[in-house]
Design an enzyme around this catalytic site. Structure first.
Site, PDB file in Angstrom:
ATOM      1  N   TYR A   1     -33.410   6.892 -14.808  1.00  0.00           N
ATOM      2  CA  TYR A   1     -34.233   6.611 -13.632  1.00  0.00           C
ATOM      3  C   TYR A   1     -35.244   7.725 -13.398  1.00  0.00           C
ATOM      4  O   TYR A   1     -36.373   7.478 -13.007  1.00  0.00           O
ATOM      5  CB  TYR A   1     -33.335   6.426 -12.401  1.00  0.00           C
ATOM      6  CG  TYR A   1     -32.349   5.305 -12.576  1.00  0.00           C
ATOM      7  CD1 TYR A   1     -32.770   3.976 -12.574  1.00  0.00           C
ATOM      8  CD2 TYR A   1     -30.998   5.554 -12.779  1.00  0.00           C
ATOM      9  CE1 TYR A   1     -31.875   2.933 -12.758  1.00  0.00           C
ATOM     10  CE2 TYR A   1     -30.093   4.522 -12.948  1.00  0.00           C
ATOM     11  CZ  TYR A   1     -30.537   3.221 -12.939  1.00  0.00           C
ATOM     12  OH  TYR A   1     -29.653   2.198 -13.130  1.00  0.00           O
TER      13      TYR A   1
ATOM     14  N   HIS B   1     -28.709  -7.157 -12.134  1.00  0.00           N
ATOM     15  CA  HIS B   1     -28.753  -5.749 -12.522  1.00  0.00           C
ATOM     16  C   HIS B   1     -30.099  -5.116 -12.173  1.00  0.00           C
ATOM     17  O   HIS B   1     -30.195  -3.892 -12.026  1.00  0.00           O
ATOM     18  CB  HIS B   1     -28.483  -5.609 -14.019  1.00  0.00           C
ATOM     19  CG  HIS B   1     -27.771  -4.334 -14.378  1.00  0.00           C
ATOM     20  ND1 HIS B   1     -26.449  -4.086 -14.053  1.00  0.00           N
ATOM     21  CD2 HIS B   1     -28.205  -3.213 -15.007  1.00  0.00           C
ATOM     22  CE1 HIS B   1     -26.095  -2.891 -14.482  1.00  0.00           C
ATOM     23  NE2 HIS B   1     -27.149  -2.332 -15.058  1.00  0.00           N
TER      24      HIS B   1
ATOM     25  N   ARG C   1     -22.648  -3.215  -9.273  1.00  0.00           N
ATOM     26  CA  ARG C   1     -22.715  -4.172 -10.373  1.00  0.00           C
ATOM     27  C   ARG C   1     -22.315  -5.541  -9.823  1.00  0.00           C
ATOM     28  O   ARG C   1     -21.566  -5.633  -8.852  1.00  0.00           O
ATOM     29  CB  ARG C   1     -21.774  -3.763 -11.504  1.00  0.00           C
ATOM     30  CG  ARG C   1     -22.047  -2.373 -12.072  1.00  0.00           C
ATOM     31  CD  ARG C   1     -20.996  -1.985 -13.101  1.00  0.00           C
ATOM     32  NE  ARG C   1     -21.225  -0.661 -13.654  1.00  0.00           N
ATOM     33  CZ  ARG C   1     -20.731   0.461 -13.170  1.00  0.00           C
ATOM     34  NH1 ARG C   1     -19.966   0.411 -12.086  1.00  0.00           N
ATOM     35  NH2 ARG C   1     -20.984   1.625 -13.741  1.00  0.00           N
TER      36      ARG C   1
ATOM     37  N   LYS D   1     -16.025   0.123 -13.080  1.00  0.00           N
ATOM     38  CA  LYS D   1     -15.534   0.145 -14.455  1.00  0.00           C
ATOM     39  C   LYS D   1     -14.409   1.157 -14.598  1.00  0.00           C
ATOM     40  O   LYS D   1     -14.377   2.181 -13.924  1.00  0.00           O
ATOM     41  CB  LYS D   1     -16.675   0.521 -15.416  1.00  0.00           C
ATOM     42  CG  LYS D   1     -17.678  -0.592 -15.669  1.00  0.00           C
ATOM     43  CD  LYS D   1     -18.686  -0.152 -16.715  1.00  0.00           C
ATOM     44  CE  LYS D   1     -19.646  -1.266 -17.076  1.00  0.00           C
ATOM     45  NZ  LYS D   1     -20.642  -0.825 -18.094  1.00  0.00           N
TER      46      LYS D   1
ATOM     47  N   HIS E   1     -21.647   6.063 -11.907  1.00  0.00           N
ATOM     48  CA  HIS E   1     -21.816   6.460 -13.305  1.00  0.00           C
ATOM     49  C   HIS E   1     -20.772   7.509 -13.667  1.00  0.00           C
ATOM     50  O   HIS E   1     -20.567   8.470 -12.915  1.00  0.00           O
ATOM     51  CB  HIS E   1     -23.216   7.025 -13.545  1.00  0.00           C
ATOM     52  CG  HIS E   1     -24.278   5.971 -13.576  1.00  0.00           C
ATOM     53  ND1 HIS E   1     -25.617   6.251 -13.428  1.00  0.00           N
ATOM     54  CD2 HIS E   1     -24.193   4.618 -13.751  1.00  0.00           C
ATOM     55  CE1 HIS E   1     -26.317   5.139 -13.508  1.00  0.00           C
ATOM     56  NE2 HIS E   1     -25.477   4.137 -13.697  1.00  0.00           N
TER      57      HIS E   1
ATOM     58  N   ARG F   1     -29.737  -3.424  -8.975  1.00  0.00           N
ATOM     59  CA  ARG F   1     -29.068  -2.119  -9.140  1.00  0.00           C
ATOM     60  C   ARG F   1     -30.085  -1.051  -9.552  1.00  0.00           C
ATOM     61  O   ARG F   1     -30.080   0.065  -9.013  1.00  0.00           O
ATOM     62  CB  ARG F   1     -27.965  -2.260 -10.185  1.00  0.00           C
ATOM     63  CG  ARG F   1     -27.193  -0.983 -10.502  1.00  0.00           C
ATOM     64  CD  ARG F   1     -26.015  -1.344 -11.401  1.00  0.00           C
ATOM     65  NE  ARG F   1     -25.411  -0.194 -12.047  1.00  0.00           N
ATOM     66  CZ  ARG F   1     -24.474   0.566 -11.488  1.00  0.00           C
ATOM     67  NH1 ARG F   1     -24.063   0.317 -10.263  1.00  0.00           N
ATOM     68  NH2 ARG F   1     -23.950   1.581 -12.145  1.00  0.00           N
TER      69      ARG F   1
END
Length: 334
Positions: free
Chosen positions: A296, A261, A163, A188, A287, A264
């Protein structure tokens, strides 16, 4: 002694200082997002119900005001539904906290918490082809300090699928360039992950490090021109310039919305198309739930279906079997 019915300003202050920072220890990005939400909400409330932020009470945050605020975000500020839902999540988090602090406002809070998230169509997943990604990486002017930094930054973004916040927070000491090059990313929820670096990426960063004014382990790997932390908007702007330059050779890039992004997404799609397992890609991208990575796979399947639809099979109408005519067979034999 705990105050029986704390005022709204006191509750909001405790929410940020005590609850978010100390009890939950959320990241600075989360605090900033929640802060921006309440800044917008307080300004909207002042215009709508004519109350200054210091005069507000918890009961003022009823469902009517919240719904009007959410409509204002979409209609006047032109926010997307995802942004609207993110603002609502921040408000809900505060209301759940406030419900334990002021029992007299439980009825109002209950109705406000019933405001639902808004459904929205999932945007088409955008990503770049390998030639497009290579053209963007090669676009910055490497004879300049900023161009060399941008090229190294875009290469690392593509290599790691990081990110933009993870990339600009990278310190010099977070990247190991020895026998097994690796980047230690802080993602995150204070989660950390280590992503291997390609030899080309490691070589580019090695050439970049001597150009840093401060190359100490705690210094930013990709600083601004003033040596400070690079901002998200600056990365987006520099990427836009690189895309514009790359569009000179690849015109298809000119009219496409490309953000950090997008890189990414590109990393994930290229890993998937190379045969990498979906669970490995989830770990690569950081994730929390592998289900997030399935977008994806769905995008890749949609591409294959589109490719198959372009191949129109040759279909011949079935013909009814007819036995050979005896007279024609006799004439043919003469």
């Amino acid at each position: 002694m705990v105050e029986a019915n704390p005022s709204f300003p006191m509750l909001l202050q405790r929410f940020f200082v005590d609850y978010l920072r100390q009890q939950r220890a959320v990241s600075s990005n989360t605090v900033a997002a929640y802060r921006d939400t309440f800044k917008l909400l307080l300004v909207f409330a002042q215009k709508t119900i004519r109350k200054a932020p210091t005069d507000l009470v918890l009961a003022d945050l009823d469902a009517t005001l919240i719904l009007a605020f959410l409509d204002h975000l979409e209609s006047e500020r032109k926010n997307t539904v995802r942004s609207r839902n993110a603002r609502l999540s921040a408000i809900r988090s505060f209301l759940k906290y406030a419900a334990h602090q002021d029992l007299t406002a439980l009825a109002v809070i209950e109705r406000s918490l019933a405001v639902p998230q808004k459904r929205h169509d999932r945007a088409v997943l955008g990503f770049l082809t390998r030639p497009e990604m290579e053209a963007i990486i090669a676009a910055p002017d490497c004879t300049t300090w900023a161009g060399r930094r941008d090229q190294a930054l875009f290469t690392l973004l593509y290599n790691t699928g990081a990110r933009v916040s993870e990339a600009i927070d990278l310190k010099v000491g977070d990247v190991v360039l020895d026998v097994s090059p690796v980047a230690h990313l802080h993602g995150k929820g204070r989660k950390r992950r280590s992503v291997p670096l390609w030899k080309s990426t490691a070589a580019m960063i090695r050439h970049w490090l001597p150009r840093l004014t401060d190359a100490s382990p705690r210094a930013h790997l990709f600083p601004s021109g003033r040596g400070q932390r690079l901002s998200r908007s600056s990365v987006t702007q520099r990427l836009g310039q690189a895309v514009a330059q790359a569009a000179c050779t690849l015109p298809a890039l000119a009219d496409r919305p490309i953000s950090p992004h997008t890189i990414r997404h590109t990393t994930a799609m290229h890993l998937l198309q190379s045969g990498v397992d979906i669970t490995v890609i989830a770990l690569w991208l950081g994730h929390e739930h592998p289900s997030t990575t399935h977008i994806y796979m769905e995008a890749d399947l949609a591409m294959k279906e589109q490719a198959l639809s372009r191949l129109q099979p040759i279909v011949t109408a079935p013909t009814r079997y007819r036995p050979p005519d005896q007279l024609m067979a006799f004439l043919q034999s003469l």
